[in-house]
Write a protein that holds these residues in place. Structure first.
Motif, PDB file in Angstrom:
ATOM      1  N   HIS A   1      12.778  31.504  20.111  1.00  0.00           N
ATOM      2  CA  HIS A   1      13.088  32.974  20.819  1.00  0.00           C
ATOM      3  C   HIS A   1      12.304  32.960  22.078  1.00  0.00           C
ATOM      4  O   HIS A   1      11.017  32.941  22.163  1.00  0.00           O
ATOM      5  N   SER A   2      13.016  33.268  23.172  1.00  0.00           N
ATOM      6  CA  SER A   2      12.349  33.604  24.525  1.00  0.00           C
ATOM      7  C   SER A   2      12.685  34.995  24.787  1.00  0.00           C
ATOM      8  O   SER A   2      13.633  35.667  24.505  1.00  0.00           O
ATOM      9  N   LYS A   3      11.758  35.693  25.476  1.00  0.00           N
ATOM     10  CA  LYS A   3      11.807  37.014  25.960  1.00  0.00           C
ATOM     11  C   LYS A   3      12.935  37.049  27.145  1.00  0.00           C
ATOM     12  O   LYS A   3      13.641  38.039  27.464  1.00  0.00           O
ATOM     13  N   LYS A   4      13.204  35.939  27.861  1.00  0.00           N
ATOM     14  CA  LYS A   4      14.288  35.906  28.949  1.00  0.00           C
ATOM     15  C   LYS A   4      15.121  34.775  28.716  1.00  0.00           C
ATOM     16  O   LYS A   4      14.737  33.803  28.154  1.00  0.00           O
ATOM     17  N   PRO A   5      16.352  34.698  29.389  1.00  0.00           N
ATOM     18  CA  PRO A   5      17.200  33.662  29.313  1.00  0.00           C
ATOM     19  C   PRO A   5      16.545  32.529  29.992  1.00  0.00           C
ATOM     20  O   PRO A   5      16.129  32.717  31.111  1.00  0.00           O
TER      21      PRO A   5
ATOM     22  N   LYS B   1      19.676  30.457  27.704  1.00  0.00           N
ATOM     23  CA  LYS B   1      19.634  31.235  26.300  1.00  0.00           C
ATOM     24  C   LYS B   1      18.322  31.905  25.898  1.00  0.00           C
ATOM     25  O   LYS B   1      17.356  31.295  26.484  1.00  0.00           O
ATOM     26  N   GLN B   2      18.440  32.869  24.987  1.00  0.00           N
ATOM     27  CA  GLN B   2      17.146  33.455  24.538  1.00  0.00           C
ATOM     28  C   GLN B   2      16.778  32.975  23.272  1.00  0.00           C
ATOM     29  O   GLN B   2      15.624  33.097  22.746  1.00  0.00           O
TER      30      GLN B   2
END
Length: 296
Positions: free
Chosen positions: A257-261, A274-275
């Protein structure tokens, strides 16, 4: 008792921007020399999976040869899930990552001998967000490069090279990700996060030197910075990646999981920004003809 074999060639006519007539002619000649039957299917980009499945049902091929890039191989892999068919590779895409990992030579004649030979690997297949992954998917700078390449008009490795410099200069990396992998959870910052079933990118850079394609696990690699030394070391066979440059996590299932795309790619195909990415090892295997000298 069936003695004559039926060999199906699935060929992508536009892969790599090269003329495929020499491949078709060499294939027909090689198969006819063995008194076997040759069938050719040219992909169109529309309903290819069903068309391949229909051909398999009708013709019952003994082997499928694939001429194209990794996208074409993935198409066939999806079409033959549940089948015990063996495949051979005649790489003709832009980067040919899977063929690079198996040390498939450039010579078409040698490729045909390997593809129709009797040395195989039962390769693991990953599923990432519902898509099959053959060798490497990643978030970050490499996926950004692939997006820029797909927008350009210059194909092949020259196209990648031309896009490399603006990609490295114009980006918002590093980025932060939360990785939940089997029993381990961590938060890391990096410029590239790879989900790797294989060792190498199509360029030959060995980003995952300890990975094996038939061991039932994959590696998540977090490349922490733009280390020129670290990048150059990936081109050597005996590379030992510096833990300050890359973190390696072995697992069978992962959520990233990323905080931003962030730009994301699977096997050289840009999949958007993708996030959240979910990947897992599947129960499926792909039986591929490989060189005698290849050590899995």
């Amino acid at each position: 008792m069936k003695t004559q074999k039926t060999i199906l060639l699935v060929i992508n006519p536009i892969a790599g921007g090269t003329d495929k007539k020499p491949i078709i002619e060499a294939f027909k000649k090689h198969v006819s020399q063995n008194n076997d039957e040759s069938i050719i299917y040219e992909t169109t980009g529309k309903n290819d999976k069903k068309a391949i499945q229909d051909l398999i049902t009708e013709k019952q091929p003994d082997r499928i040869l694939i001429s194209g890039g990794d996208g074409t191989i993935r198409e066939v892999a999806d079409a033959i899930k549940g089948e015990s068919l063996k495949i051979g590779l005649l790489p003709s895409g832009s980067a040919n990552g899977l063929a690079t990992n198996f040390d498939i030579p450039d010579s078409l004649e040698k490729q045909l001998k390997i593809a129709l030979g009797e040395h195989f690997i039962a390769m693991d297949l990953l599923e990432i967000d519902g898509f099959t992954c053959l060798h490497i998917a990643d978030l970050g700078v490499n996926a950004q490069l692939i997006e820029n390449y797909e927008k350009s008009e210059i194909r092949g490795k020259l196209g990648y090279l031309i896009q490399a410099f603006p990609t490295l200069i114009n980006n918002d990396f590093p980025f932060e990700v939360k990785i939940e992998c089997d029993d381990e959870t961590c938060i890391e910052e990096g410029v590239l996060v790879a989900i790797a079933n294989a060792n190498k990118f199509g360029t030959g850079a060995k980003i995952n030197p300890t990975g094996k394609m038939d061991d039932g696990i994959f590696e998540v690699l977090v490349f922490k910075n733009f280390s020129i030394k670290g990048i150059l070391e990936t081109f050597y066979d005996d590379v030992q990646l510096d833990p300050d440059f890359v973190k390696v996590i072995k697992c069978k299932e992962v959520s990233i999981h990323s905080k931003k795309p962030i730009a994301f790619q699977i096997d050289g195909e840009f999949m958007g920004e993708k996030q959240l990415i979910k990947a897992k090892m599947t129960d499926s295997k792909l039986t591929i003809a490989i060189p005698k000298s290849f050590n899995p």
